[in-house]
Design an enzyme around this catalytic site. Structure first.
Site, short mmCIF file in Angstrom:
data_model
loop_
_atom_site.label_atom_id
_atom_site.label_comp_id
_atom_site.label_asym_id
_atom_site.label_seq_id
_atom_site.Cartn_x
_atom_site.Cartn_y
_atom_site.Cartn_z
N CYS A 109 76.74 13.72 6.45
CA CYS A 109 75.68 12.86 5.94
C CYS A 109 75.22 11.85 7.01
O CYS A 109 74.65 12.22 8.02
CB CYS A 109 76.15 12.19 4.66
SG CYS A 109 74.87 11.37 3.70
N HIS A 110 75.46 10.56 6.81
CA HIS A 110 75.09 9.51 7.77
C HIS A 110 76.20 9.28 8.81
O HIS A 110 76.00 8.53 9.76
CB HIS A 110 74.82 8.18 7.05
CG HIS A 110 73.55 8.18 6.25
ND1 HIS A 110 73.42 8.82 5.05
CD2 HIS A 110 72.34 7.61 6.51
CE1 HIS A 110 72.21 8.63 4.57
NE2 HIS A 110 71.52 7.90 5.45
#
Length: 184
Positions: A109-110
């Site tokens: 994800c991030h």
């Protein structure tokens, strides 16, 4: 080569991690026999994000763990978690240590933000949550829109929907053994 049933895996996180991106890999890797530890910035319980509310997690302090004791590092996403982690020198140094030792590093994800901060995405195939694509590209990464990208033991995935592929690739890369890389 290390069998997943003999592997020791470290997950690092702080407040604001995506609950599923910590729990799913942790639980699936444990089911496969790996010894999985969760370390936080201060060693105290942290709150993750689950749907529209806060969750929980913790086991050790990041500054007290050593890359030599583990076969792999996993970094869950969420917007807050990796943004806070990448500002901590102890975290960045730990990621560099795993990298320089040729150990598996997995970020979802991030969380590739932390890899960007450690300077280890340049020239590598990387994926991430779409909103940080520009950050990955600006750091020299070759961004791809795939469920999982892997380049010499550095594994990245986009989002919670990709977690099955993410965990499968972690297992595969751990069992493959150390990866030859240039120092970060």
């Amino acid at each position: 080569m290390t069998a997943i049933s003999n592997a020791k895996i470290l997950i690092i996180a702080t407040h604001g991690f995506e609950q599923s991106e910590l729990e799913f890999p942790r639980d699936q890797l444990r089911v496969k026999g790996a010894d999985v530890h969760v370390a936080t910035l201060d060693g105290k319980p942290i709150k993750g994000w689950e749907g529209s509310d806060w969750g929980r997690e913790a086991e050790a302090k990041i500054a007290d763990v050593n890359s030599h004791d583990y076969d792999a590092l996993v970094i869950p996403g969420g917007q807050i978690n990796p943004d806070l982690l990448r500002a901590e020198p102890a975290v960045v140094n730990l990621v560099k240590d795993f990298h320089n030792e040729g150990k598996v590093i997995a970020a979802v994800c991030h969380a590739p933000w932390v890899l960007v901060e450690a300077g280890i995405v340049k020239g590598r195939e990387v994926t991430s949550y779409l909103s940080i694509k520009t950050d990955v590209v600006n750091a020299g990464g070759n961004w791809v829109d795939e469920a999982v990208a892997c380049d010499k033991g550095i594994i990245t995935s986009r989002k919670p929907d990709d977690l099955k592929a993410f965990v499968s690739k972690i297992v595969e890369e751990i069992e493959e053994g150390q990866h030859d890389r240039k120092a970060a």
